[in-house]
Motif scaffolding. Structure first.
Motif, PDB file in Angstrom:
ATOM      1  N   HIS A 123       0.858  -1.186   0.000  1.00  0.00           N
ATOM      2  CA  HIS A 123       0.000   0.000   0.000  1.00  0.00           C
ATOM      3  C   HIS A 123       0.892   1.234   0.000  1.00  0.00           C
ATOM      4  O   HIS A 123       2.001   1.200   0.517  1.00  0.00           O
ATOM      5  CB  HIS A 123      -0.874  -0.046   1.263  1.00  0.00           C
TER       6      HIS A 123
ATOM      7  N   GLU B  48       0.845   3.788   1.782  1.00  0.00           N
ATOM      8  CA  GLU B  48       1.198   4.251   3.134  1.00  0.00           C
ATOM      9  C   GLU B  48       1.492   3.100   4.079  1.00  0.00           C
ATOM     10  O   GLU B  48       1.230   3.180   5.281  1.00  0.00           O
ATOM     11  CB  GLU B  48       0.058   5.070   3.730  1.00  0.00           C
TER      12      GLU B  48
ATOM     13  N   CYS C 203       3.553   0.335   6.358  1.00  0.00           N
ATOM     14  CA  CYS C 203       4.625   0.430   7.371  1.00  0.00           C
ATOM     15  C   CYS C 203       5.442  -0.841   7.354  1.00  0.00           C
ATOM     16  O   CYS C 203       4.890  -1.927   7.155  1.00  0.00           O
ATOM     17  CB  CYS C 203       4.027   0.489   8.782  1.00  0.00           C
ATOM     18  N   PHE C 204       6.716  -0.690   7.639  1.00  0.00           N
ATOM     19  CA  PHE C 204       7.567  -1.870   7.786  1.00  0.00           C
ATOM     20  C   PHE C 204       8.592  -1.600   8.878  1.00  0.00           C
ATOM     21  O   PHE C 204       9.129  -0.501   8.984  1.00  0.00           O
ATOM     22  CB  PHE C 204       8.290  -2.167   6.468  1.00  0.00           C
ATOM     23  N   SER C 205       8.880  -2.612   9.663  1.00  0.00           N
ATOM     24  CA  SER C 205      10.018  -2.524  10.581  1.00  0.00           C
ATOM     25  C   SER C 205      10.565  -3.919  10.784  1.00  0.00           C
ATOM     26  O   SER C 205       9.875  -4.912  10.525  1.00  0.00           O
ATOM     27  CB  SER C 205       9.623  -1.903  11.923  1.00  0.00           C
TER      28      SER C 205
ATOM     29  N   HIS D 292       8.046   3.990   6.333  1.00  0.00           N
ATOM     30  CA  HIS D 292       6.688   4.405   5.967  1.00  0.00           C
ATOM     31  C   HIS D 292       6.654   4.804   4.507  1.00  0.00           C
ATOM     32  O   HIS D 292       7.532   5.506   4.038  1.00  0.00           O
ATOM     33  CB  HIS D 292       6.287   5.579   6.869  1.00  0.00           C
TER      34      HIS D 292
ATOM     35  N   TRP E  67     -12.229  -6.524   5.987  1.00  0.00           N
ATOM     36  CA  TRP E  67     -11.325  -5.541   5.398  1.00  0.00           C
ATOM     37  C   TRP E  67      -9.869  -5.947   5.449  1.00  0.00           C
ATOM     38  O   TRP E  67      -9.042  -5.315   4.809  1.00  0.00           O
ATOM     39  CB  TRP E  67     -11.456  -4.191   6.126  1.00  0.00           C
ATOM     40  N   MET E  68      -9.537  -6.953   6.205  1.00  0.00           N
ATOM     41  CA  MET E  68      -8.128  -7.280   6.295  1.00  0.00           C
ATOM     42  C   MET E  68      -7.870  -8.714   6.712  1.00  0.00           C
ATOM     43  O   MET E  68      -8.727  -9.395   7.276  1.00  0.00           O
ATOM     44  CB  MET E  68      -7.438  -6.341   7.293  1.00  0.00           C
TER      45      MET E  68
ATOM     46  N   CYS F 295      -4.717 -10.870   8.634  1.00  0.00           N
ATOM     47  CA  CYS F 295      -3.491 -10.707   9.389  1.00  0.00           C
ATOM     48  C   CYS F 295      -2.903 -12.099   9.606  1.00  0.00           C
ATOM     49  O   CYS F 295      -3.571 -12.978  10.153  1.00  0.00           O
ATOM     50  CB  CYS F 295      -3.816 -10.032  10.721  1.00  0.00           C
TER      51      CYS F 295
ATOM     52  N   ILE G 148      -0.058  -7.581   7.576  1.00  0.00           N
ATOM     53  CA  ILE G 148      -1.469  -7.204   7.604  1.00  0.00           C
ATOM     54  C   ILE G 148      -1.769  -6.707   6.202  1.00  0.00           C
ATOM     55  O   ILE G 148      -1.078  -5.802   5.697  1.00  0.00           O
ATOM     56  CB  ILE G 148      -1.767  -6.112   8.646  1.00  0.00           C
TER      57      ILE G 148
ATOM     58  N   THR H 277      -4.798  -5.900   3.031  1.00  0.00           N
ATOM     59  CA  THR H 277      -6.187  -5.656   2.637  1.00  0.00           C
ATOM     60  C   THR H 277      -6.398  -6.265   1.252  1.00  0.00           C
ATOM     61  O   THR H 277      -5.422  -6.525   0.533  1.00  0.00           O
ATOM     62  CB  THR H 277      -6.482  -4.147   2.580  1.00  0.00           C
TER      63      THR H 277
ATOM     64  N   VAL I 249      -0.406  -3.585   4.184  1.00  0.00           N
ATOM     65  CA  VAL I 249      -0.407  -2.293   4.871  1.00  0.00           C
ATOM     66  C   VAL I 249       0.574  -2.283   6.049  1.00  0.00           C
ATOM     67  O   VAL I 249       1.082  -1.237   6.437  1.00  0.00           O
ATOM     68  CB  VAL I 249      -1.811  -1.864   5.349  1.00  0.00           C
ATOM     69  N   ASN I 250       0.800  -3.436   6.635  1.00  0.00           N
ATOM     70  CA  ASN I 250       1.785  -3.519   7.732  1.00  0.00           C
ATOM     71  C   ASN I 250       2.638  -4.767   7.532  1.00  0.00           C
ATOM     72  O   ASN I 250       2.122  -5.832   7.193  1.00  0.00           O
ATOM     73  CB  ASN I 250       1.100  -3.592   9.092  1.00  0.00           C
ATOM     74  N   ASP I 251       3.926  -4.597   7.773  1.00  0.00           N
ATOM     75  CA  ASP I 251       4.880  -5.677   7.548  1.00  0.00           C
ATOM     76  C   ASP I 251       5.896  -5.621   8.678  1.00  0.00           C
ATOM     77  O   ASP I 251       6.563  -4.607   8.875  1.00  0.00           O
ATOM     78  CB  ASP I 251       5.544  -5.453   6.181  1.00  0.00           C
ATOM     79  N   LYS I 252       5.979  -6.694   9.429  1.00  0.00           N
ATOM     80  CA  LYS I 252       6.893  -6.697  10.568  1.00  0.00           C
ATOM     81  C   LYS I 252       7.738  -7.959  10.505  1.00  0.00           C
ATOM     82  O   LYS I 252       7.213  -9.065  10.528  1.00  0.00           O
ATOM     83  CB  LYS I 252       6.077  -6.642  11.863  1.00  0.00           C
TER      84      LYS I 252
END
Lengths: 530, 197
Positions: free
Chosen positions: A369, A371, A373-375, A415, A447-448, A450, A476, A478, A488-491
């Motif tokens: 996406h 916007e 995030c990754f860490s 980000h 919507w998602m 995980c 995470i 979508t 949208v989120n990647d850890k």
């Protein structure tokens, strides 16, 4: 002065009420000081942490002692300890433990005493409190020896089922400030009647009932002795030599649900006996029985939620209920919500790692996406002095447990897809082993999705070439275009299994997420567009 | 007067953390259960959504959410593992009613099942060595503020050998005018060596 709970008061009313209560509390504390009683079994470390010293050995006032297992002061001859032991020997010879424990209650129930404690009960008027409890309690009860003890209010009841019913009242009653009132229930020794002039009719009734259980072989007691409550701790010498083993497991204390707590009294409670302080004073449930097994059995019948006593976890199928022996659930493989989602996720992972391992990670831009995030993190091991294969991940590692610099905290959370992919591209080149993948799909909504992927990969270049690292990566995502997923989120969390000796385990034939999916061969992977 | 959070000094932060951990403030008007207990993860109220549009506005938003996420995560992890170790029966207070847990591949769903589950787990001693968090994008949550929290460390369950573990949580925010209460919507726990245990 008491108001039904939920009644709202004006501010000045509240202040006046509070003042009146404070003076009541002061009065109760004054009177309680001259009548210290020894608390029952001490509760777990949870309460210790609260600084509720009241729940542990109170300062003994020499004028009045609570000595439930002792021969009353009027009949004491010589030192207490010696006498107690003689007493003990007498019992053992005359009655087997089993019978003694069961007692002879008129209604046939197990007769034993329980101490009911209301934390911070000093705030409450006795009558008000007891009425409140009575209204909620499913069975009638006779509170014996109601007293205030430091900050708490306590009384005794003489029946396990009553104690149980009182336990259930905890958290269901409220005080005038709309605070929940908790009730703690602990097994206890016999309340010491001899010290107190109790003339109420109720008490006479109790004494009558107690008389019925009189063990005729007993003598020299003012009070007819009741069956001892089975103990959880052995005495003296055993304690000294095996402090760890002699503690009952300290259990989970929950303020609302009564903890059926078998206390884990710290060893320091056993040390440093003050001169004149009797052993039994501090441990009202000291045993007289050498055989613990039958004690434990009875306890567990009453309190099925207890863990095993004495800190032992080994199963005792003949003695303990199944609840008493806790084992870990079996570890299982991948968890998918549904077959459809499973296929979706596996396909996604296949494509993702194809690109990730291809040597050019820019292709991943379409997976994220705008916007996102990754860490990433690696374990924090202060003992690790040797350079490890994780060193290349070190500078990107975000561990907010140890990272306090707010600038870095912000920087290390990548980000936007552009930043993310740039950052991924800078990480070492890898070769993931899809056959090692284990996937937990742990949250899904419309919507998602995980899910977390666990597996191993190899470093394919550089100094650490060939070393195998393990990872857990949480995505995470979508729903994306054309039935794909949009991250949208990647850890990412990477660690080195060689310290743990689990590396080989991950390469063994364990059913994994991809066992039914043909893996791409090296040649095939090279043929695919980057 | 409340300072902007990023200007808080370390002392301010510590004081605030203490306050929200042992919250003894006035009861909120709709609180039906009396006083607050320690098994709650509470942070300051969430910021209003700033006007979206300019990149600057977006980045201010994001930074605020990152800070918020970190605060929630740190607070949460302290409370969660201490509750797990020392007040196990209170643990499910940290979960939403319909929360789900995947524990080494075992699915547990809903408070009743969670209560039973935590009841059957032996007593534990957790040591957390790694903690990270990310604010979850609103597209995934339909604007229900959510934080992804990831932890790792070691755990010793009574009667079992010590294991390294990884754990993931999705925390969702329940906002009141005075504060934000965070609860677990989903939880995923694995031993690192699950296959050999």
């Amino acid at each position: 002065m008491s108001l039904p709970s939920g009644h709202t008061m004006g501010h000045t009313d509240q202040v006046a009420q509070r003042r009146a209560r404070c003076s009541d509390i002061y009065q109760r504390r004054l009177s309680s000081r001259s009548e210290k009683v020894n608390p029952g079994i001490h509760s777990s470390s949870h309460q210790q942490q609260d600084g509720e010293a009241a729940m542990h050995g109170a300062h003994m006032d020499s004028s009045v002692r609570y000595t439930p297992y002792a021969i009353s002061p009027y009949n004491r001859k010589g030192s207490f300890r010696k006498q107690d032991q003689t007493h003990v020997n007498m019992e053992r010879e005359q009655k087997p433990p089993q019978r003694r424990m069961e007692g002879n209650m008129p209604d046939g129930t197990l007769g034993s005493w329980f101490k009911i404690t209301v934390p911070f009960g000093i705030k409450y008027n006795e009558k008000w409190l007891l009425n409140l409890i009575r209204n909620e309690c499913s069975v009638p009860f006779i509170p014996v020896e109601f007293h205030y003890e430091n900050m708490h209010a306590s009384f005794f009841v003489e029946n396990a089922s009553i104690a149980y019913a009182l336990k259930n009242v905890s958290g269901k009653i409220w005080d005038e400030d709309n605070e929940k009132i908790s009730i703690f229930v602990n097994p206890a020794g016999i309340p010491h009647f001899a010290q107190k002039e109790l003339k109420s009719e109720k008490v006479e009734k109790i004494k009558l009932a107690m008389n019925q259980q009189c063990d005729v072989s007993q003598e020299a007691l003012d009070i007819q002795r009741l069956p001892f409550y089975p103990d959880m701790m052995t005495r003296d010498t055993k304690m000294a030599s095996n402090p760890g083993k002699c503690m009952a497991a300290s259990l989970h204390v929950h303020e609302e649900n009564i903890p059926m707590v078998m206390s884990a009294v710290g060893m320091d409670k056993w040390k440093g006996t003050e001169p004149g302080e009797k052993c039994a004073d501090r441990s009202p449930v000291c045993t007289t029985f050498s055989d613990n097994s039958s004690n434990i059995n009875s306890i567990l019948e009453l309190f099925p939620k207890l863990l095993c006593l004495d800190g032992q976890q080994s199963p005792r199928p003949t003695l303990c209920g199944t609840e008493a022996h806790k084992t870990l659930p079996t570890c299982k493989g991948s968890f998918f919500g549904s077959e459809m989602l499973k296929n979706l996720v596996l396909q996604f992972l296949q494509q993702y790692y194809l690109i990730y391992d291809s040597g050019d990670r820019q292709g991943l831009l379409s997976a994220y996406h705008d916007e996102a995030c990754f860490s990433l993190s690696i374990p924090f091991n202060p003992e690790d002095s040797a350079p490890s294969s994780l060193c290349k991940y070190f500078k990107d590692s975000r561990n907010i447990k140890i990272l306090k610099d707010p600038y870095l905290k912000g920087e290390l959370l990548r980000h936007t897809k552009r930043d993310i992919v740039d950052s991924l591209s800078a990480l070492p080149k890898t070769q993931h082993d899809l056959s090692s993948f284990l996937v937990d799909m742990w949250c899904q909504t419309e919507w998602m999705l995980c899910f977390s992927v666990n597996g191993v990969f190899k470093e394919v270049e550089g100094q650490s070439q060939g070393s195998v690292l393990a990872f857990t990566r949480t995505f995470i995502a979508t729903p994306g275009s054309s039935s794909s997923l949009c991250i949208v989120n990647d850890k990412l969390f990477v660690w080195d299994t060689s310290h743990q000796g689990t590396q080989s385990a991950l390469f063994t034939l364990v059913p994994t997420a991809f066992s039914s999916v043909p893996a791409f061969s090296q040649e095939q992977q090279k043929m695919l567009p980057s | 007067m409340r300072k902007c959070r990023s200007h808080w000094s370390q002392g301010d932060r510590e004081r605030h953390q203490r306050r929200s951990y042992y919250y003894e403030g006035p009861h909120t008007s709709h609180s039906s259960c009396g006083g607050r207990t320690r098994e709650e993860v509470v942070t300051p109220p969430l910021p209003e959504h700033a006007a979206v549009g300019s990149p600057m506005a977006m980045s201010v938003d994001f930074k605020t959410y990152v800070d918020q996420a970190c605060r929630a995560a740190e607070e949460f992890v302290n409370i969660y593992y201490e509750t797990m170790d020392k007040r196990r029966r209170a643990l499910t207070r940290l979960y939403l009613d319909k929360a789900t847990l995947i524990w080494n591949g075992n699915a547990v769903s809903g408070l009743d099942a969670l209560n039973n589950f935590f009841d059957t787990l032996p007593s534990s001693e957790f040591q957390v060595n790694m903690l990270d968090c990310q604010p979850v994008h609103e597209q995934a949550t339909q604007s229900q503020t959510t934080v992804l929290v990831v932890t790792s460390g070691t755990v010793k369950f009574d009667g079992n050998k010590q294991h390294y573990f990884n754990q993931n949580f999705l925390l969702t925010a329940q906002s009141t005018p005075n504060n934000t209460v965070w609860k677990i919507a989903s939880d995923c726990f694995r031993f690192q060596d699950w296959s050999s245990s």
